[in-house]
Design an enzyme around this catalytic site. Structure first.
Site, PDB file in Angstrom:
ATOM      1  N   TYR A  22      77.590  17.304  36.416  1.00 24.29           N
ATOM      2  CA  TYR A  22      78.142  18.635  36.693  1.00 24.29           C
ATOM      3  C   TYR A  22      78.325  18.939  38.179  1.00 24.29           C
ATOM      4  O   TYR A  22      78.709  20.055  38.536  1.00 24.29           O
ATOM      5  CB  TYR A  22      77.239  19.700  36.049  1.00 24.29           C
ATOM      6  CG  TYR A  22      77.136  19.548  34.550  1.00 24.29           C
ATOM      7  CD1 TYR A  22      78.252  19.747  33.741  1.00 24.29           C
ATOM      8  CD2 TYR A  22      75.942  19.180  33.940  1.00 24.29           C
ATOM      9  CE1 TYR A  22      78.170  19.581  32.366  1.00 24.29           C
ATOM     10  CE2 TYR A  22      75.849  19.022  32.564  1.00 24.29           C
ATOM     11  CZ  TYR A  22      76.967  19.223  31.793  1.00 24.29           C
ATOM     12  OH  TYR A  22      76.891  19.070  30.431  1.00 24.29           O
ATOM     13  N   ASN A  32      83.590  29.395  29.745  1.00 27.62           N
ATOM     14  CA  ASN A  32      82.915  28.110  29.601  1.00 27.62           C
ATOM     15  C   ASN A  32      81.713  28.408  28.714  1.00 27.62           C
ATOM     16  O   ASN A  32      80.688  28.908  29.189  1.00 27.62           O
ATOM     17  CB  ASN A  32      82.474  27.536  30.944  1.00 27.62           C
ATOM     18  CG  ASN A  32      81.818  26.164  30.779  1.00 27.62           C
ATOM     19  OD1 ASN A  32      81.540  25.721  29.656  1.00 27.62           O
ATOM     20  ND2 ASN A  32      81.570  25.483  31.882  1.00 27.62           N
ATOM     21  N   ALA A  42      77.475  24.425  25.444  1.00 30.48           N
ATOM     22  CA  ALA A  42      77.363  23.694  24.170  1.00 30.48           C
ATOM     23  C   ALA A  42      77.827  24.527  22.971  1.00 30.48           C
ATOM     24  O   ALA A  42      78.179  23.964  21.925  1.00 30.48           O
ATOM     25  CB  ALA A  42      75.922  23.237  23.979  1.00 30.48           C
ATOM     26  N   HIS A  46      85.842  23.761  31.235  1.00 31.03           N
ATOM     27  CA  HIS A  46      84.668  22.874  31.255  1.00 31.03           C
ATOM     28  C   HIS A  46      84.624  22.134  32.582  1.00 31.03           C
ATOM     29  O   HIS A  46      85.659  21.678  33.080  1.00 31.03           O
ATOM     30  CB  HIS A  46      84.711  21.858  30.112  1.00 31.03           C
ATOM     31  CG  HIS A  46      84.688  22.526  28.776  1.00 31.03           C
ATOM     32  ND1 HIS A  46      83.553  23.114  28.266  1.00 31.03           N
ATOM     33  CD2 HIS A  46      85.672  22.747  27.877  1.00 31.03           C
ATOM     34  CE1 HIS A  46      83.842  23.656  27.098  1.00 31.03           C
ATOM     35  NE2 HIS A  46      85.119  23.454  26.837  1.00 31.03           N
TER      36      HIS A  46
HETATM   37  O1  CA2 Z   1      81.435  20.561  31.003  1.00 34.42           O
HETATM   38  C1  CA2 Z   1      81.112  21.727  30.729  1.00 34.42           C
HETATM   39  O2  CA2 Z   1      81.367  22.673  31.452  1.00 34.42           O
HETATM   40  C2  CA2 Z   1      80.305  21.987  29.463  1.00 34.42           C
HETATM   41  O3  CA2 Z   1      80.750  23.204  28.904  1.00 34.42           O
HETATM   42  C3  CA2 Z   1      78.872  22.093  29.885  1.00 34.42           C
HETATM   43  C4  CA2 Z   1      77.909  22.237  28.730  1.00 34.42           C
HETATM   44  C5  CA2 Z   1      78.147  21.152  27.700  1.00 34.42           C
HETATM   45  O4  CA2 Z   1      77.304  21.345  26.580  1.00 34.42           O
HETATM   46  C6  CA2 Z   1      79.587  21.119  27.245  1.00 34.42           C
HETATM   47  O5  CA2 Z   1      79.737  20.057  26.325  1.00 34.42           O
HETATM   48  C7  CA2 Z   1      80.512  20.898  28.422  1.00 34.42           C
HETATM   49  C8  CA2 Z   1      76.468  22.133  29.207  1.00 34.42           C
HETATM   50  C9  CA2 Z   1      76.124  23.055  30.300  1.00 34.42           C
HETATM   51  C10 CA2 Z   1      74.807  22.610  30.827  1.00 34.42           C
HETATM   52  O6  CA2 Z   1      74.859  22.674  32.211  1.00 34.42           O
HETATM   53  C11 CA2 Z   1      73.862  22.052  32.871  1.00 34.42           C
HETATM   54  C12 CA2 Z   1      74.027  21.935  34.229  1.00 34.42           C
HETATM   55  C13 CA2 Z   1      73.094  21.300  34.982  1.00 34.42           C
HETATM   56  C14 CA2 Z   1      71.947  20.801  34.408  1.00 34.42           C
HETATM   57  C15 CA2 Z   1      71.769  20.936  33.052  1.00 34.42           C
HETATM   58  C16 CA2 Z   1      72.720  21.566  32.288  1.00 34.42           C
END
Ligand code: CA2
Length: 189
Positions: A65, A116, A119, A142
């Site tokens: 990310y 956004n 999950a 995303h």
């Molecule tokens: O890519 C994206 O923006 C997502 O929406 C992010 C979600 C994921 O479940 C989607 O499939 C795609 C997860 C967000 C979690 O963000 C974190 C960031 C840093 C550390 C842990 C989690």
């Protein structure tokens, strides 16, 4: 309603406005102060919603990310929104119910939604139903490329109600998302 030609400069440099009425000079060379009726000049309002775990941005998994925090993302979005003449209401929650309530509240109060959903993108029919009844255009965002990851991320319920989706470009997905919602809203006016 007719709108007088009151320039932005004039508008910002001393005239006041309320409820569709501008009090002031039509131009600065004029001594005469008049009351002008005008269509209200309001920026387009975008509700920008971030779902579960996005508060962890910049804290963990930078390889997926990136290193920007949610605060960095907010600053970036506010800067881009300013350039586009949009006003953004930037929010984050880990609770599905908050997201549903915010989307419900967008009807009548926001011109567009950027979402956004984290999950919940891949699981929430409640979010899909809320978007379906919101009656404002939504753009799905995303950070990561959800088509290059686990198979379960391929499915997006949000996409079924979104005008379009930007993914895989990190923070830049948000910048492009703002440009997209701006273009959608301008072409509707
Ligand atoms: O890519 C994206 O923006 C997502 O929406 C992010 C979600 C994921 O479940 C989607 O499939 C795609 C997860 C967000 C979690 O963000 C974190 C960031 C840093 C550390 C842990 C989690």
């Amino acid at each position: 309603m007719h709108c007088w030609d009151v320039s932005a400069e004039n508008f910002l440099s001393g005239n006041s406005w309320t409820n569709g009425i501008i009090y002031g000079r039509l131009n600065w060379s004029s001594k005469e102060v008049k009351t002008y009726k005008c269509d209200i000049l309001m920026p387009l309002e975008i509700l920008l919603i971030n779902g579960p775990n996005l508060n962890m941005l910049g804290v963990r998994q930078p390889e997926v990310y990136g290193r920007s925090s949610l605060k960095d993302l907010r600053i970036l979005c506010e800067r881009e929104a300013g350039l586009l003449g949009l006003s953004i209401d930037f929010r984050q929650s880990n609770a599905e119910g908050d997201l549903v309530s915010w989307i419900q509240g967008a009807r009548g109060s926001a011109d567009g939604i950027m979402l956004n959903a984290g999950a919940l993108t891949h699981s929430s029919i409640a979010l899909l139903d809320a978007l379906a009844s919101a009656e404002v255009p939504a753009v799905e965002i995303h950070m990561s490329n959800i088509h290059r990851r686990e198979e379960f991320r391929e499915k997006s319920y949000v996409s079924l109600c979104a005008a379009g989706m930007v993914c895989g470009l990190g923070s830049y997905s948000y910048v492009l998302g703002l440009r997209a919602i701006h273009s959608i809203l301008i072409s509707r006016q």
